[in-house]
Every structure is written in structure tokens, then in C-alpha cells.
Design an enzyme around this catalytic site. Structure first.
Site, PDB file in Angstrom:
ATOM      1  N   TYR A 138       0.827  -1.333  -0.331  1.00 14.41           N
ATOM      2  CA  TYR A 138      -0.011   0.023  -0.037  1.00 14.41           C
ATOM      3  C   TYR A 138       0.865   1.217  -0.089  1.00 14.41           C
ATOM      4  CZ  TYR A 138      -3.015   3.470   2.239  1.00 14.41           C
ATOM      5  OH  TYR A 138      -3.829   4.457   2.390  1.00 14.41           O
ATOM      6  N   SER A 167      -4.382   9.453  10.566  1.00 12.28           N
ATOM      7  CA  SER A 167      -5.265   8.620  11.213  1.00 12.28           C
ATOM      8  C   SER A 167      -6.770   9.539  10.948  1.00 12.28           C
ATOM      9  CB  SER A 167      -5.183   8.101  12.285  1.00 12.28           C
ATOM     10  OG  SER A 167      -4.059   7.586  12.426  1.00 12.28           O
TER      11      SER A 167
HETATM   12  C1  15L Z   1      -3.862   4.845   6.047  1.00  6.41           C
HETATM   13  O1  15L Z   1      -3.244   5.553   5.203  1.00  6.41           O
HETATM   14  C2  15L Z   1      -4.945   4.021   5.964  1.00  6.41           C
HETATM   15  O2  15L Z   1      -5.828   3.977   4.894  1.00  6.41           O
HETATM   16  C3  15L Z   1      -5.563   3.803   7.302  1.00  6.41           C
HETATM   17  O3  15L Z   1      -6.278   2.524   7.182  1.00  6.41           O
HETATM   18  C4  15L Z   1      -5.030   3.959   8.442  1.00  6.41           C
HETATM   19  O4  15L Z   1      -3.935   2.890   8.462  1.00  6.41           O
HETATM   20  C5  15L Z   1      -4.322   5.313   8.381  1.00  6.41           C
HETATM   21  O5  15L Z   1      -3.565   5.405   7.304  1.00  6.41           O
HETATM   22  C6  15L Z   1      -3.278   5.033   9.653  1.00  6.41           C
HETATM   23  O6  15L Z   1      -2.089   5.476   9.537  1.00  6.41           O
HETATM   24  O7  15L Z   1      -3.723   5.305  10.849  1.00  6.41           O
END
Ligand code: 15L
Length: 271
Positions: A138, A167
Site C-alpha cells: 500500500y 489517521s
Molecule cells: C492510512 O493511510 C490507511 O488508509 C488507514 O487504514 C490507516 O492505517 C491510516 O493510514 C493510519 O495510519 O492510521
């Protein structure tokens, strides 16, 4: 401003669309699912990974009065195989950028993620010049999408702001989120600043609120006019400590940087 928001039915998308409308912008929504109840603007049910579908959306937007900018939020929000991540984040971004060039749309604001630098160890201050250090596939895809934005800024003179979001939650639920929280209201403030700041060229900012425990540099966002107003500390009494807090605090990406997120890049043969 006339804005096309991808992933408009998602958690950030639904908050952002109504926030931008409340602030006087004209918003068109794009998502793979039909429009949510109450959405008032133009809606396109389409997959951003399909360049023909994206072209049809841009043609319709331009015909309906024009388009000033794109906010690209669509994409899998968590870990998956590398091909799935590349399609979801890089191919979609490429399809949008190509359509922007064809139709003369000059600005894109991209929902990147802290996971682009998620394997960076905890320090006093995380700056946006830190080397890409993804914690997952990701994160790799977010790094690649940021690279594409940079390329199109250099080649075509677009404006592109990548917001490495922390977040995004109604309120912080973990100890880590006391540092990484992005409130709903601050998210709207941040995207509006990125849409309206004059001539950003290519820029990367951290998308977090003004959290007392925050350690990601807010200066690049402030330079674009993003003044966060919320602080996760307000919720400190309702967040409960857990056994994994210390491990989660070791890297930017929290749990994404921990062993449970390790998996092969490709869905190989069953063993
Ligand atoms: C993100 O990019 C994600 O989409 C989400 O699921 C969380 O993991 C968030 O970051 C995070 O780091 O809290």
C-alpha cells in the site's frame, strides 16, 4: 471552485464533499458505487482505473460548465497484493492525470498516506524531505503515485499536492492516533487550502491535526495555508493503553510496520 472528488462515497469523500459544498464549492462525485443519499451535485458511478470511463467523466464535467481541480481519494485504504495496490493507486492516478492534461484541468490534490514513509523510525520531527520508506505494498503504491504526480508537474506544468494523511477518524481511538489523528474538520480545511493555494507546483504535506503529541512536520502544510485547529489531546481520557502501543510507536506507520502486515507481493500458487 468546480471540483471532481474521486472516492466520493468513502469515509473521507463523504465528509469532504459536504464540507466543500458548505464552503461554496461546486462538487461532482465519482465512485464505483452509486451516490449516497443526500448528495446534491453531479455523480458518476465509474472505476478510476478505467481510462475510458475517466475520459467520459471529464467530458461530461467540462460540458456541464468546466472543472478546476480533482481531489483523488479513491483506492484501497489498506494492505493487499502489489498488483492490486498498483492498480488501485497508481493506475487510477495515471488515468486521472492523462485526462487532466487532455482537458486542461490544472490541479490535483491527492490522498497519499503516512504509509509512504511508514518504515521511518520515530524521531523528533518527521519532515517531508524524508526518503520514501514505505511499510507495505500500500505504501509502495502511494510512493509511486506521488512519483507520477511529480512527473506530470514537471512535464505538463500541473499543480499537484500530495497529502500524506495520518489517521482520519471522528476521534482518536488508539495511543498512536493521539499523535497521528486528522479530524474531519481539519481534513476539510486541509483539502480546501491545497485546492486554493496559489501555484503550489509539486508539494507534499502531512495530513494531521495540531496534536500535542504530533511529530510530523506541519510547516509544509502551513506554507500552503493549512492551519489545523483540532488536537487529539482532548480525547486522552477515552483512549486506553494497550500492550502494542510501544511497538506501534516505533515507526511512522504503526501497526502497518509490524510483522503481521508482512505478506508476499504476489498472490502465488497455493502451497
Ligand atoms: C492510512 O493511510 C490507511 O488508509 C488507514 O487504514 C490507516 O492505517 C491510516 O493510514 C493510519 O495510519 O492510521
Amino acid at each position: 471552485m468546480r471540483v471532481l472528488v474521486t472516492g466520493a462515497a468513502g469515509s473521507i469523500g463523504s465528509v469532504l464533499c459536504s464540507g466543500l459544498v458548505d464552503r461554496g464549492h461546486s462538487v461532482a462525485g465519482l465512485d464505483r458505487v452509486p451516490e449516497p443519499e443526500g448528495f446534491t451535485g453531479a455523480w458518476f458511478t465509474a472505476d478510476c482505473a478505467d481510462p475510458d470511463a475517466v475520459e467520459a467523466v471529464f467530458t461530461a464535467c467540462v460540458k456541464a460548465g468546466g472543472l478546476d481541480a480533482v481531489v483523488h481519494l479513491a483506492g484501497i485504504p489498506t494492505e493487499a497484493s502489489l498488483p492490486e495496490e498498483l492498480t488501485s493507486h497508481v493506475v487510477t492516478t495515471a488515468a486521472l492525470l492523462d485526462a487532466m492534461v487532455r482537458h486542461g484541468v490544472a490541479r490535483i490534490v491527492y490522498a497519499s498516506s503516512n504509509h509512504a514513509v511508514g518504515r521511518t523510525p520515530r524521531s523528533d520531527l518527521l519532515d517531508t524531505g524524508a526518503r520514501p520508506r514505505p511499510d507495505t505494498f500500500y505504501g509502495v503504491a502511494k510512493v509511486a503515485a506521488e512519483g507520477l504526480l511529480s512527473l506530470y508537474v514537471d512535464r505538463h506544468g500541473l499543480d499537484a499536492v500530495a497529502t500524506r494523511i495520518g489517521s482520519f477518524l471522528p476521534q482518536p481511538e488508539t495511543t498512536r492516533a493521539l499523535a497521528t489523528w486528522l479530524s474531519h474538520d481539519d481534513a476539510v480545511r486541509m483539502f480546501e487550502a491545497c485546492l486554493t493555494t496559489p501555484d503550489p507546483g509539486f508539494a507534499v504535506i502531512y495530513g494531521v491535526s495540531a496534536n500535542t503529541r504530533g511529530w510530523w512536520d506541519l510547516a509544509p502544510g502551513r506554507a500552503l495555508g493549512y492551519e489545523p485547529q483540532d488536537d487529539a489531546e482532548r480525547y486522552v481520557d477515552v483512549v486506553h493503553a494497550t500492550d502494542t502501543d510501544e511497538a506501534e510507536a516505533a515507526h511512522v506507520g504503526g501497526v502497518f510496520a509490524m510483522p503481521q502486515f508482512e505478506r508476499p507481493a504476489l498472490d502465488g500458487p497455493a502451497t
